[in-house]
Design an enzyme around this catalytic site. Structure first.
Site, PDB file in Angstrom:
ATOM      1  N   SER A  49     -10.547  -0.806   3.326  1.00 16.33           N
ATOM      2  CA  SER A  49      -9.976  -0.838   4.740  1.00 16.33           C
ATOM      3  C   SER A  49      -9.410   0.575   5.152  1.00 16.33           C
ATOM      4  O   SER A  49      -8.888   1.240   4.371  1.00 16.33           O
ATOM      5  CB  SER A  49      -8.462  -1.575   4.470  1.00 16.33           C
ATOM      6  OG  SER A  49      -8.835  -2.975   4.053  1.00 16.33           O
ATOM      7  N   GLU A  63      -4.832   3.871   6.160  1.00 12.35           N
ATOM      8  CA  GLU A  63      -4.699   3.666   4.676  1.00 12.35           C
ATOM      9  C   GLU A  63      -4.966   4.786   4.133  1.00 12.35           C
ATOM     10  O   GLU A  63      -4.576   5.126   2.852  1.00 12.35           O
ATOM     11  CB  GLU A  63      -5.007   2.102   4.357  1.00 12.35           C
ATOM     12  CG  GLU A  63      -4.617   1.671   3.011  1.00 12.35           C
ATOM     13  CD  GLU A  63      -5.683   0.748   2.290  1.00 12.35           C
ATOM     14  OE1 GLU A  63      -6.603   1.047   1.758  1.00 12.35           O
ATOM     15  OE2 GLU A  63      -5.411  -0.435   2.529  1.00 12.35           O
ATOM     16  N   ARG A 120       0.737  -1.256   0.002  1.00 10.45           N
ATOM     17  CA  ARG A 120      -0.081   0.005   0.187  1.00 10.45           C
ATOM     18  C   ARG A 120       0.705   1.276  -0.116  1.00 10.45           C
ATOM     19  O   ARG A 120       0.732   2.379   0.835  1.00 10.45           O
ATOM     20  CB  ARG A 120      -1.029   0.070   1.012  1.00 10.45           C
ATOM     21  CG  ARG A 120      -1.856  -1.107   1.217  1.00 10.45           C
ATOM     22  CD  ARG A 120      -3.043  -0.760   0.274  1.00 10.45           C
ATOM     23  NE  ARG A 120      -4.092  -2.003   0.280  1.00 10.45           N
ATOM     24  CZ  ARG A 120      -4.181  -3.192  -0.057  1.00 10.45           C
ATOM     25  NH1 ARG A 120      -3.144  -3.682  -0.651  1.00 10.45           N
ATOM     26  NH2 ARG A 120      -5.125  -3.831   0.061  1.00 10.45           N
TER      27      ARG A 120
END
Ligand code: EPU
Length: 338
Positions: free
Chosen positions: A237, A333, A162
């Site tokens: 997420s 995130e 990520r």
């Protein structure tokens, strides 16, 4: 190019947060992007595309440029592979459905991830054992300050979990205008190693899956666990899974032998943040219109009228609780827009 004023951004972010853009403009081509960046009357610019990885916590006092550049082009193909140039504003899942219709393989495990193609490299999106970097050839980006185009190779993007160059040294400097993918036309490399995919294929009694079957399995898994942003606002997420050293992992594992974990390398282990958050008792909890999804604790949701600040407060409460209980730091995130 038409510049609007006081535009609601509610339908431009998948969290469905009500916030206003002081100025707003649709960008439909690379040329328009270059022209908009030169508008000196609006010195502050802010970029939004699919709006699927941001939490807006207040009105945006800037010219918001909605990157909506469309187009899919085959730039090279032979018997085995095809190279596609996909414009930044193409919806990610629609792109995958199109590649599957052509029997192009490589993106199927990332089906149904919300958002647009141009923002996918920024956080190297991934799901079910596959990441964007696995089929990413290069991307074209425009340097915001000079409007000069630049091509970034896979290596130059410095992809990580990520993570990429665009979240680090390159942060705030470039707008990605298109992404080039290298996909297979035959001998597709199927990635069914992820437990949930195997289980889903068995359930559907599929023994020799095709790329379309994998996509369908991923869609079924995601629909069973993750809320549809069109129905309940969310950004997938909210936190990244914390990655700890082997030494930290051994201590953690002794204390919590039942905790799921993934070995990332010889000295790195990922611990699912969803599990940590669930253990802290937040799964399915609702505070006004802000909440934690009932089927996946890693996903924060907006039941309708939560403000970005309320969601952010909930995120702080959750990370403080995880820190206190497990002495592990979980970080967002999602981009927090303050
Ligand atoms: N878990 C719990 N409770 C929960 C949620 C998860 O105990 O509420 C446990 C699960 O039982 C499982 C483990 O945690 O043992 C991992 O859960 P899951 O397979 O759902 O994956 P994840 O680690 O929570 C990551 C990605 C997802 C991606 C899935 C599948 C991140 C931050 N998230 O989630 O990506 O779809 O793996 O590959 O890496 C996203 O980035 O927006 C996203 C949805």
């Amino acid at each position: 190019m038409e510049i609007q004023q006081n535009t609601s951004l509610k339908t431009y972010n998948t969290f469905g947060i009500e916030a206003k853009a002081k100025y707003f403009c649709e960008i439909n081509s690379v040329l328009e992007l270059s022209q908009a960046l030169q508008l000196t009357d609006y010195p502050k610019k802010f970029f939004i595309s699919g709006g699927s990885n941001m939490l807006i916590t207040q009105d945006i006092d800037a010219l918001v440029l909605h990157i909506n550049i469309k187009g899919i082009e085959i730039i090279y193909e032979d018997e085995d592979q095809v190279h596609l140039k996909v414009s930044a504003g193409e919806n990610w899942h629609q792109l995958i459905l199109w590649t599957l219709e052509q029997n192009y393989g490589g993106l199927e495990n990332m089906s149904l991830i919300p958002g647009n193609t141009g923002t996918a490299p920024i956080q190297n999106i991934g799901a079910y054992g596959v990441e964007l970097k696995d089929s990413f050839e290069s991307c074209e980006a425009m340097h915001i300050a000079t409007q000069k185009p630049r091509t970034f190779s896979n290596e130059e993007c410095q992809f990580g979990y990520r993570d990429s160059y665009f979240k680090n040294e390159g942060k705030g400097q470039y707008v990605i205008t298109s992404v080039n993918f290298r996909l297979t036309k035959k001998n597709h490399v199927l990635n069914t190693s992820y437990g949930a995919i195997e289980t889903e294929l068995e359930k559907q009694k599929i023994k020799q899956p095709k790329i379309k079957d994998i996509s369908n399995a991923v869609i079924a898994i995601r629909q069973s666990k993750l809320p549809d942003p069109a129905k309940i606002g969310n950004s997938g997420s909210f936190f990244k899974n914390p990655v700890v050293s082997k030494q930290q992992f051994v201590i953690f594992n002794k204390k919590y032998p039942d905790a799921p974990n993934y070995k990332v390398s010889d000295d790195a282990y990922k611990i699912p943040a969803g599990w940590l958050i669930e253990q802290c008792g937040f799964k399915g909890k609702r505070y006004g219109d802000a909440g934690v999804h009932k089927n996946q604790a890693l996903v924060l949701v907006n039941y309708g009228n939560a403000s970005g600040a309320e969601i952010l407060e909930l995120a702080y409460t959750i990370s403080a609780s995880v820190k206190e209980k497990f002495d592990l730091k979980i970080t967002p995130e999602v981009n927090i827009i303050k």
